[in-house]
Design an enzyme around this catalytic site. Sequence first.
Site, PDB file in Angstrom:
ATOM      1  N   SER A   1      -9.423 -13.062 -63.258  1.00 37.28           N
ATOM      2  CA  SER A   1      -8.488 -14.213 -62.898  1.00 37.28           C
ATOM      3  C   SER A   1      -8.151 -14.167 -61.878  1.00 37.28           C
ATOM      4  O   SER A   1      -8.441 -13.121 -61.094  1.00 37.28           O
ATOM      5  CB  SER A   1      -7.601 -13.114 -64.356  1.00 37.28           C
ATOM      6  OG  SER A   1      -6.406 -13.927 -64.424  1.00 37.28           O
TER       7      SER A   1
ATOM      8  N   TYR B   1      -3.738  -4.692 -67.122  1.00 33.21           N
ATOM      9  CA  TYR B   1      -5.263  -5.516 -67.553  1.00 33.21           C
ATOM     10  C   TYR B   1      -5.365  -6.621 -65.277  1.00 33.21           C
ATOM     11  O   TYR B   1      -6.158  -6.161 -65.147  1.00 33.21           O
ATOM     12  CB  TYR B   1      -4.446  -6.874 -67.857  1.00 33.21           C
ATOM     13  CG  TYR B   1      -5.124  -8.555 -67.837  1.00 33.21           C
ATOM     14  CD1 TYR B   1      -6.282  -8.217 -68.129  1.00 33.21           C
ATOM     15  CD2 TYR B   1      -4.594  -9.314 -66.901  1.00 33.21           C
ATOM     16  CE1 TYR B   1      -7.057  -9.153 -68.399  1.00 33.21           C
ATOM     17  CE2 TYR B   1      -5.313 -10.446 -66.826  1.00 33.21           C
ATOM     18  CZ  TYR B   1      -6.441 -10.569 -67.924  1.00 33.21           C
ATOM     19  OH  TYR B   1      -7.404 -11.544 -67.186  1.00 33.21           O
TER      20      TYR B   1
ATOM     21  N   GLU C   1      -7.416 -18.671 -78.579  1.00 33.09           N
ATOM     22  CA  GLU C   1      -6.303 -18.553 -79.589  1.00 33.09           C
ATOM     23  C   GLU C   1      -5.942 -17.072 -78.631  1.00 33.09           C
ATOM     24  O   GLU C   1      -4.673 -17.388 -78.520  1.00 33.09           O
ATOM     25  CB  GLU C   1      -7.134 -17.605 -80.319  1.00 33.09           C
ATOM     26  CG  GLU C   1      -6.845 -18.394 -81.632  1.00 33.09           C
ATOM     27  CD  GLU C   1      -7.786 -18.323 -82.626  1.00 33.09           C
ATOM     28  OE1 GLU C   1      -7.466 -17.202 -83.425  1.00 33.09           O
ATOM     29  OE2 GLU C   1      -8.438 -19.411 -83.309  1.00 33.09           O
TER      30      GLU C   1
HETATM   31  N1  LIG Z   1      -7.687 -16.667 -71.530  1.00 29.45           N
HETATM   32  C1  LIG Z   1      -6.864 -16.576 -70.731  1.00 29.45           C
HETATM   33  O1  LIG Z   1      -6.186 -17.624 -70.251  1.00 29.45           O
HETATM   34  C2  LIG Z   1      -7.964 -15.816 -69.253  1.00 29.45           C
HETATM   35  C3  LIG Z   1      -8.958 -15.530 -69.409  1.00 29.45           C
HETATM   36  N2  LIG Z   1      -9.268 -14.977 -68.493  1.00 29.45           N
HETATM   37  C4  LIG Z   1     -10.751 -14.162 -68.381  1.00 29.45           C
HETATM   38  O2  LIG Z   1     -11.746 -14.693 -69.485  1.00 29.45           O
HETATM   39  C5  LIG Z   1     -12.823 -13.326 -69.864  1.00 29.45           C
HETATM   40  C6  LIG Z   1     -12.274 -14.214 -71.766  1.00 29.45           C
HETATM   41  O3  LIG Z   1     -11.185 -14.213 -72.012  1.00 29.45           O
HETATM   42  P1  LIG Z   1     -10.728 -15.062 -73.114  1.00 29.45           P
HETATM   43  O4  LIG Z   1     -11.558 -15.603 -73.779  1.00 29.45           O
HETATM   44  O5  LIG Z   1      -9.028 -15.242 -73.880  1.00 29.45           O
HETATM   45  O6  LIG Z   1     -10.628 -13.750 -74.708  1.00 29.45           O
HETATM   46  P2  LIG Z   1     -10.723 -13.647 -76.270  1.00 29.45           P
HETATM   47  O7  LIG Z   1      -9.391 -12.214 -76.111  1.00 29.45           O
HETATM   48  O8  LIG Z   1     -10.762 -14.697 -76.442  1.00 29.45           O
HETATM   49  O9  LIG Z   1     -12.339 -12.659 -75.802  1.00 29.45           O
HETATM   50  C7  LIG Z   1     -12.636 -11.361 -76.005  1.00 29.45           C
HETATM   51  C8  LIG Z   1     -13.815 -11.348 -76.227  1.00 29.45           C
HETATM   52  O10 LIG Z   1     -13.813  -9.925 -76.220  1.00 29.45           O
HETATM   53  C9  LIG Z   1     -14.350  -9.071 -77.120  1.00 29.45           C
HETATM   54  N3  LIG Z   1     -13.974  -7.513 -77.202  1.00 29.45           N
HETATM   55  C10 LIG Z   1     -12.653  -7.280 -77.473  1.00 29.45           C
HETATM   56  N4  LIG Z   1     -12.253  -6.672 -77.311  1.00 29.45           N
HETATM   57  C11 LIG Z   1     -13.796  -5.846 -76.912  1.00 29.45           C
HETATM   58  C12 LIG Z   1     -14.411  -4.155 -76.279  1.00 29.45           C
HETATM   59  N5  LIG Z   1     -13.682  -3.026 -77.191  1.00 29.45           N
HETATM   60  N6  LIG Z   1     -15.456  -4.208 -76.289  1.00 29.45           N
HETATM   61  C13 LIG Z   1     -16.400  -5.811 -76.892  1.00 29.45           C
HETATM   62  N7  LIG Z   1     -16.194  -5.846 -76.471  1.00 29.45           N
HETATM   63  C14 LIG Z   1     -14.661  -6.942 -76.958  1.00 29.45           C
HETATM   64  C15 LIG Z   1     -13.844 -10.037 -78.583  1.00 29.45           C
HETATM   65  O11 LIG Z   1     -15.143  -9.541 -79.504  1.00 29.45           O
HETATM   66  P3  LIG Z   1     -14.143  -8.468 -80.229  1.00 29.45           P
HETATM   67  O12 LIG Z   1     -12.276  -8.434 -80.764  1.00 29.45           O
HETATM   68  O13 LIG Z   1     -15.301  -8.618 -81.803  1.00 29.45           O
HETATM   69  O14 LIG Z   1     -14.733  -7.002 -79.967  1.00 29.45           O
HETATM   70  C16 LIG Z   1     -13.781 -11.173 -77.213  1.00 29.45           C
HETATM   71  O15 LIG Z   1     -15.342 -11.474 -77.924  1.00 29.45           O
HETATM   72  C17 LIG Z   1     -11.788 -12.214 -69.878  1.00 29.45           C
HETATM   73  O16 LIG Z   1     -12.346 -11.754 -68.632  1.00 29.45           O
HETATM   74  C18 LIG Z   1     -10.434 -12.864 -69.938  1.00 29.45           C
HETATM   75  O17 LIG Z   1     -10.552 -11.956 -69.030  1.00 29.45           O
HETATM   76  C19 LIG Z   1      -8.648 -14.438 -67.477  1.00 29.45           C
HETATM   77  C20 LIG Z   1      -7.836 -15.856 -67.155  1.00 29.45           C
HETATM   78  C21 LIG Z   1      -7.207 -15.993 -68.196  1.00 29.45           C
HETATM   79  C1  LIG Z   2      -0.396 -15.443 -60.407  1.00 26.68           C
HETATM   80  C2  LIG Z   2      -0.028 -15.187 -61.140  1.00 26.68           C
HETATM   81  C3  LIG Z   2       1.144 -14.395 -61.236  1.00 26.68           C
HETATM   82  C4  LIG Z   2       0.515 -17.068 -61.635  1.00 26.68           C
HETATM   83  C5  LIG Z   2       0.587 -16.763 -63.030  1.00 26.68           C
HETATM   84  C6  LIG Z   2      -0.340 -17.104 -63.712  1.00 26.68           C
HETATM   85  C7  LIG Z   2      -0.446 -16.718 -65.514  1.00 26.68           C
HETATM   86  C8  LIG Z   2       0.640 -17.982 -66.065  1.00 26.68           C
HETATM   87  C9  LIG Z   2      -1.828 -17.064 -66.538  1.00 26.68           C
HETATM   88  C10 LIG Z   2      -3.091 -16.344 -64.955  1.00 26.68           C
HETATM   89  C11 LIG Z   2      -3.161 -15.268 -65.587  1.00 26.68           C
HETATM   90  C12 LIG Z   2      -3.403 -15.021 -67.009  1.00 26.68           C
HETATM   91  C13 LIG Z   2      -3.577 -14.043 -67.744  1.00 26.68           C
HETATM   92  C14 LIG Z   2      -5.085 -13.733 -67.721  1.00 26.68           C
HETATM   93  O1  LIG Z   2      -5.205 -13.942 -66.846  1.00 26.68           O
HETATM   94  C15 LIG Z   2      -5.709 -12.805 -69.149  1.00 26.68           C
HETATM   95  C16 LIG Z   2      -5.130 -12.626 -69.832  1.00 26.68           C
HETATM   96  C17 LIG Z   2      -5.148 -11.520 -70.966  1.00 26.68           C
HETATM   97  C18 LIG Z   2      -4.975 -12.133 -72.563  1.00 26.68           C
HETATM   98  O2  LIG Z   2      -5.875 -11.435 -73.521  1.00 26.68           O
HETATM   99  C19 LIG Z   2      -3.850 -12.482 -72.712  1.00 26.68           C
HETATM  100  C20 LIG Z   2      -3.566 -13.021 -71.257  1.00 26.68           C
HETATM  101  C21 LIG Z   2      -3.738 -13.076 -70.359  1.00 26.68           C
HETATM  102  C22 LIG Z   2      -2.613 -11.493 -69.993  1.00 26.68           C
HETATM  103  C23 LIG Z   2      -2.959 -14.070 -69.629  1.00 26.68           C
HETATM  104  C24 LIG Z   2      -1.676 -15.003 -69.667  1.00 26.68           C
HETATM  105  C25 LIG Z   2      -0.978 -16.037 -67.915  1.00 26.68           C
HETATM  106  C26 LIG Z   2      -1.705 -15.540 -67.149  1.00 26.68           C
HETATM  107  C27 LIG Z   2      -0.987 -14.262 -66.541  1.00 26.68           C
END
Ligand SMILES: NC(=O)C1=CN([C@@H]2O[C@H](COP(=O)(O)OP(=O)(O)OC[C@H]3O[C@@H](n4cnc5c(N)ncnc54)[C@H](OP(=O)(O)O)[C@@H]3O)[C@@H](O)[C@H]2O)C=CC1
Ligand SMILES: CC(C)CCC[C@@H](C)[C@H]1CC[C@H]2[C@@H]3C(=O)C=C4C[C@@H](O)CC[C@]4(C)[C@H]3CC[C@]12C
Length: 293
Positions: free
Chosen positions: A170, A183, A221
């Site tokens: 991220s 995180y 979500e």
């Molecule tokens: N969405 C965003 O804005 C951003 C996301 N990212 C990165 O993208 C990736 C995916 O994020 P996103 O799709 O939003 O996340 P979600 O919360 O939608 O999905 C997370 C997944 O991880 C699984 N999971 C949760 N806990 C565990 C555990 N303890 N062991 C194994 N699996 C687990 C969940 O399934 P279950 O609960 O069934 O285990 C689910 O399949 C992450 O690496 C996140 O850091 C990066 C930047 C921004």
């Molecule tokens: C350089 C940054 C300080 C700029 C701000 C960009 C903000 C809006 C973006 C960039 C990365 C994003 C976070 C992310 O990577 C993953 C997760 C895990 C998820 O379970 C919940 C939401 C969360 C915390 C996102 C929240 C929104 C973030 C902070």
Amino acid sequence: MGRLQKILIPSLGLVLAFWFYSARDTFKPEMLRGKRVIVTGASSGIGEQMAYHLARMEAHLLLTARTEAKLQKVVERCLELGAASARYISGSMDSPSLPQQLLREAENTWGGLDMLILNHIGQSSFTYFSGDVEHVRKLMETNFVSYVALATAALPMLKESEGSIVVVSSIAGRIAGPFTAPYSATKFALEGFFSSLRQELIIDKVNVSITLCILGYINTESAVRAVSHVIPDTPAPKEECALEIIRAGALRHRQLHYPARAVGTMLLIHSIAPELFESIVRGSYRLENVRRT
Ligand SMILES: NC(=O)C1=CN([C@@H]2O[C@H](COP(=O)(O)OP(=O)(O)OC[C@H]3O[C@@H](n4cnc5c(N)ncnc54)[C@H](OP(=O)(O)O)[C@@H]3O)[C@@H](O)[C@H]2O)C=CC1
Ligand SMILES: CC(C)CCC[C@@H](C)[C@H]1CC[C@H]2[C@@H]3C(=O)C=C4C[C@@H](O)CC[C@]4(C)[C@H]3CC[C@]12C
């Protein structure tokens, strides 16, 4: 002849070099056909969307997450979409035995592995650091140590296939904003580990690529639920994000920025004027809506 040598030959070289590098950069879905791919965190969000894209590309899939009922549905849909095969193993990545178990399954059913997509994250809330050190320890285990364990267990098979490791990170793993301290720490750790490992593989002439994905805000979500009351921005689509991750992995790119312009701009401004950038970020949050736990 002198002029020909001085101008034409270097120009031809340039044209050839351009052609070679642009051809190397052309993604074709067929690149994934029949490839053996593990996707973690595949029961929802970006991981689920990656599974569907890979299924349409006719890859063999091994999916994992904790919730068996969700994985069952994702596997069913993958088979409908055209996956060469699809199966799952459910379990939590804070259990140290799951990485070995997954890689053993890949070895037994496929006899190898082409791509390991590390994507799962444990639950963390978008709020002030509460002082809960145990949560930090557990999140490090789920978001970081398990990635190391999975990559370690996969490396022998990836060396054999000259395959790829894709690490989903991220912008919060490059630049720390408020309310994501545990995180952010896990994501910073990932870049440290995998950037060092990449260089060791190069030194050892091991042809396994490592792609680090630096993502901005994506409309999954869980992310929307966690931050939409504080962050007014429009998140980028998870479907396109998932495809870009697969594309970057297949092309063996070192890094992906998605959405490219937003992430690129943030990294650039932060590198020139970090304090100004941080104050702009703080100023853009609806701080009054941050829930204190
Ligand atoms: N969405 C965003 O804005 C951003 C996301 N990212 C990165 O993208 C990736 C995916 O994020 P996103 O799709 O939003 O996340 P979600 O919360 O939608 O999905 C997370 C997944 O991880 C699984 N999971 C949760 N806990 C565990 C555990 N303890 N062991 C194994 N699996 C687990 C969940 O399934 P279950 O609960 O069934 O285990 C689910 O399949 C992450 O690496 C996140 O850091 C990066 C930047 C921004
Ligand atoms: C350089 C940054 C300080 C700029 C701000 C960009 C903000 C809006 C973006 C960039 C990365 C994003 C976070 C992310 O990577 C993953 C997760 C895990 C998820 O379970 C919940 C939401 C969360 C915390 C996102 C929240 C929104 C973030 C902070």
